[in-house]
Write an enzyme that holds these catalytic residues in place. Structure first.
Site: not given
Ligand code: PEP
Ligand code: MG
Length: 896
Positions: A21, A90, A99, A101, A334, A450, A578, A633, A765, A784, A786, A789, A852, A872
């Site tokens: 402000k 203020r 709102g 303070m 603002r 999950h 997977r 994989r 991983e 890659s 993971g 893990d 990944c 990537y």
């Molecule tokens: C990970 O471990 O990041 C992965 C992509 O494998 P998962 O989740 O299947 O163990």
């Molecule tokens: Mg994994």
């Protein structure tokens, strides 16, 4: 001067010191806009005050000095008996905390100056109204009197007068209220109302400092992830009066519609009103169009100022203003908050207007905003009956009949019903049901349970942890805590964006943005759809993000169908297929056979039966991603996940034995299940270990992959399979399986008489793999990360167990701002990603490195991966556009 800055000395870049402000008041002052003069006490002063538990040295003197300056400038003295200067006090922190303070208006009024004000203004009603407002705000904010006590008296005064509008109270009524308010303060505020203006100011400033630490302000900061140690600035400003009469008033306005982003001002005005009256809903406000009729001159001036502000800030602004007897004053501005839809629309039209360039347009929208545009939503104008509330785990609006288990979900869907799967919590066995359900609702578990993770991965709506539901799957019902029962077949609607659960069928509206990504060309037509311009704006930003980003974006997908969608959404390959999902359902029995096989021949027979099925899976995916890399994989999770539950099977076999019915296969299976049973399967026989323990398994998968690729070549395609070995800790492990994979690949190619470009790489991983990445790179064509893990292994906690166990406490204590499974822990896990990348490339400078884990679709994590130089990210198909956008933003924000 250390603690205090005049409005004329600051500017908008000083939000850290002057708060949002204060910095913007200074900016408007310097733009020559009509801002009542004043000064800002810095956040630094607040921090010093809160730390020391009292005013820092010199603050009192600086405030007095600035006040004297203000009095000289205004030609009036604070609280003067004849012609008083009045000020507002203020709060204003760096980040807006609406709102949360405190504010005190009309400082300087007392029993004497209220008369002076009445005389000077010729308006006794106005003077008494201003005084009663001061008493009310000062009493509640500074002296801690329950605000209800004041509003009750105000209501009673209106009732006595037979009205419900405060405007009907005259000067005498208000004077009586003033007396009553003073009494309330004396009784409940621990002291008389201070008549001395200087003391009023001092106490009000302290109260604003203290309001930084009210429970609601703390809670708000935790929710919005605003740091605890910033403190608030305090703005002391000459009062202007919107409550002077019907030729005065106050209002709030946006330079564009914050809900839709449409052109044209948008706001509310309330005549004869002060401060919070406009937003407090005490009287009905009027739209700005009506203000134009009430006071055309002020309106025109307001329009001009709003245009100036938009041009100056090059963004949509929100403002607060006051009109005092036909003179317009600006009290705040603002950059305004807006809905996702508005963000895209505004960005695009500002670019058309030449206010921003394409980079800036990209900077101003976020992946989260895009994600929210991609989910269908409930029609908020429809009637709705809330029955429960849980966590907003995966956005979307889903309607269906409640079912309590996965088989029922599948059966009902097959007969054409739409269902919501309601479980206490889900496990891998529920996958079939989750895939067919419109939405998933659980009564337990958090945002990375999950249910939540799988639902997000599938782009399925999910509300989890709706604890007021007591789910009894056996009885096929859920009791609602406040009475009521949900029975199988009852229709409910769940809102994954808010976590709300409604009874009945709440109508939804489709996401045009998804239809656009899906290639539906009809959505771009503004004639057809009101939201077509949003789609065009999204498409414009996406095109620029694609030009700018350095990170490639791939998808995690396990079926041809998902791969095809991912490709339509812009995926440049598959980063993780997977294969374990391919061993569920009907194929489970083949896995059982593989495990119970006592000799190589039976084992091979089971593998041979699996081979053609696997090959078909891979042909589909390679076809959908023809010409693009597909990382497949090899099977990862522990075998027992594909076997019956140990206890269930033990009971089944025992009961059968009791009855004298012995089933050879089931008994043998039980032995193997017992043998494979693990205390902590996450750290057990999985990943590459499985491949080494059951050698035929990886070889069968590799064969299926290369044969599928050969089929694709024969069909004229360009398959680019990348075989990925999970859970490698040592280069030796990789060497062993790599040799086997390359041997079978060679064999297939020779037999089929084709060449296929097959790469063999590994996941990183495990911490050991990150540490020894230079060695592992010797045997890997690509890495890659993971990060799922890697996160659990780095922190040493099991992702399936910890969230519901203690994460809530960790948030309470500020140990986590966000779950490390949701957004990468850049310091710890990120450190390993960085080290693994550097070490891997020290062996192979061109090593292709991706990620990944779930983090591949998380905006903050994507920015980290960009900075770390990965090639990537890979994420679920639905997140692909989000990742493209954020990868583009990361590149633009990274520029010096
Ligand atoms: C990970 O471990 O990041 C992965 C992509 O494998 P998962 O989740 O299947 O163990
Ligand atoms: Mg994994």
């Amino acid at each position: 001067m250390r603690w205090v800055t005049n409005f004329s000395q600051g500017d908008k870049s000083q939000k850290d010191l002057l708060g949002g402000k204060g910095a913007n008041l200074a900016e408007m002052t310097n733009l020559g806009l009509p801002v009542p003069p004043g000064f800002t006490i810095s956040t630094e002063a607040c921090r010093a005050y809160l730390q020391a538990g009292g005013e820092p040295e010199g603050l009192g003197e600086e405030i007095t000095e600035h006040l004297r300056g203000l009095e000289r400038r205004m030609g009036r003295t604070l609280g003067d008996a004849h012609d008083p200067l009045l000020v507002s006090v203020r709060s204003g922190a760096k980040f807006s905390m609406p709102g949360m303070m405190e504010t005190v208006l009309n400082i300087g009024l007392n029993d004497r100056s209220v008369r002076g004000l009445a005389e000077q203004s010729g308006n006794p009603r106005f003077a008494q109204d201003s005084y009663r407002r001061l008493l009310q705000m000062f009493g509640a904010t500074v002296l801690g009197v329950d605000a209800e006590r004041f509003s009750e008296l105000l209501d009673r005064a209106k009732a006595d007068k037979g009205t419900d509008s405060d405007l009907d109270l005259d000067a005498d009524d208000l004077e009586r209220l003033v007396e009553q308010f003073k009494q309330v303060i004396a009784e409940h505020g621990g002291r008389e109302f201070p008549q001395e203006p200087g003391e009023q100011l001092e106490l009000a400033v302290r109260a604003v400092f203290d309001s930084w630490n009210t429970p609601r302000a703390r809670l708000y900061r935790r929710q919005e992830r605003i740091p605890e140690d910033l403190g608030t600035a305090v703005n002391v400003q000459t009062m202007v009066f919107g409550n002077f009469g019907m030729d005065s008033g106050s209002g709030v306005a946006f330079t564009r519609d914050p809900a839709t982003g449409s052109h044209g001002v948008y706001g509310d005005y309330l005549a004869n009103a002060q401060g919070e009256d406009v937003v407090a809903g005490i009287r009905n406000t009027v739209a700005l169009a009506d203000f134009a009729r009430l006071d055309p001159r002020s309106y025109d001036q307001l329009m001009e100022i709003m245009a100036t502000l938009e041009r100056h800030y090059r963004d949509m602004c929100d403002i607060e203003f006051t009109v005092e007897r036909g003179t317009l004053w600006m009290l705040q501005t603002r950059v305004g908050k807006r809905t996702p839809e508005a963000a895209f629309r505004i960005g695009s039209s500002m670019r058309d207007e030449g206010l921003v360039d394409a980079d800036e347009q990209l900077r101003r929208v976020t992946g989260d905003q895009l994600a929210s545009l991609m989910f269908p939503r409930f029609d908020s104008s429809a009637e709705r009956r809330l029955v429960a509330r849980g966590m907003n785990a995966s956005p979307g609006a889903a309607v269906g009949k409640v079912v309590f288990d996965s088989p029922t979900a599948v059966q009902w869907t097959e007969r054409g019903e739409q269902v919501i799967l309601l479980r206490k919590e889900t496990n891998p066995d529920d996958l079939a049901g989750m895939m067919v359900a419109q939405g998933i609702l659980t009564s337990r578990g958090g945002k990375t349970s999950h249910a939540a993770v799988v639902a997000r991965g599938m782009g399925r709506t999910c509300v989890c942890g709706a604890e007021s539901l007591d789910v009894d799957a056996a009885a096929r019902e859920a009791r609602v805590r406040d009475g009521g029962v949900l029975r199988e077949g009852d229709v409910i609607s769940i809102d994954g964006a808010t976590g709300e659960v409604f009874l009945g069928d709440v109508p939804v509206v489709d996401s045009l943005v998804v239809r656009h990504f899906e290639g539906d060309e009809t959505v771009g037509d503004p004639e057809q759809d009101a939201g077509a311009d949003v789609v065009q704006a999204v498409s414009q930003v996406m095109a620029h993000a694609d030009v700018r980003r350095r990170l490639q974006v791939r998808a995690n997908a396990d079926t041809g169908e998902d791969a095809a969608r991912a490709r339509r959404f812009g995926a440049e390959g598959i980063g993780l297929c997977r294969t374990e999902h391919m061993f569920l359902g009907d194929r489970r029995e083949l896995v059982e056979r593989l495990i119970v096989a006592e000799d190589e021949e039976t084992q091979q027979a089971a593998l041979d039966a699996l081979l053609p099925l696997q090959r078909r899976d891979f042909v589909d995916i390679l076809e959908a991603m023809d010409g693009l890399p597909v990382t497949i994989r090899l099977i990862d999770p522990p075998l027992h996940e594909f076997l019956p539950d140990f206890t269930d099977l033990a009971v089944e076999v025992a009961v059968a034995a009791e009855r004298g019915e012995v089933d050879e296969h089931r008994s043998r299976l039980l032995e193997h299940v017992r043998r494979l049973h693990e205390q902590n399967p996450m750290l057990g026989l999985r990943g590459v270990r499985l491949g080494i323990a059951i050698p035929g398994l990886f070889v069968m998968q590799a064969r299926a992959i290369v044969e599928a690729a050969a089929d694709r070549v024969a069909a004229g395609g360009t398959p680019l399979p990348e075989i990925m070995v999970p859970l490698v800790a040592s280069v030796r492990e990789l060497e062993v399986v790599r040799r086997q994979i390359l041997a079978v690949a060679e064999e297939v190619q020779t037999a089929r008489g084709v060449r296929v470009d097959v790469q063999v790489g590994t996941m990183i991983e495990l911490p050991r793999a990150a540490f020894l990445a230079d060695r592992i790179a010797r045997s890997a064509d690509f890495f890659s990360f993971g990060t799922n893990d890697l996160t659990q292994m780095a922190w040493g906690f099991s992702r399936d167990d910890v969230e519901s166990a203690f994460f809530a406490r960790y948030f309470d204590h500020g140990i986590f701002d966000v779950s490390p499974f949701e957004s990468l822990d850049t310091l710890g896990v990120g450190g390993m990603v960085e080290m693994g990348t550097v070490k891997g490339r020290s062996t192979k400078p061109d090593l292709k490195v991706g990620v990944c884990g779930e983090h591949g679709g998380d905006p903050a994590s994507i920015h980290f991966f960009h900075r770390t130089g990965l090639d990537y990210v890979s994420c679920s198909p639905f997140r692909v556009p989000v990742a493209r956008l954020e990868a583009g933003r990361a590149a633009v924000l990274d520029q010096p």
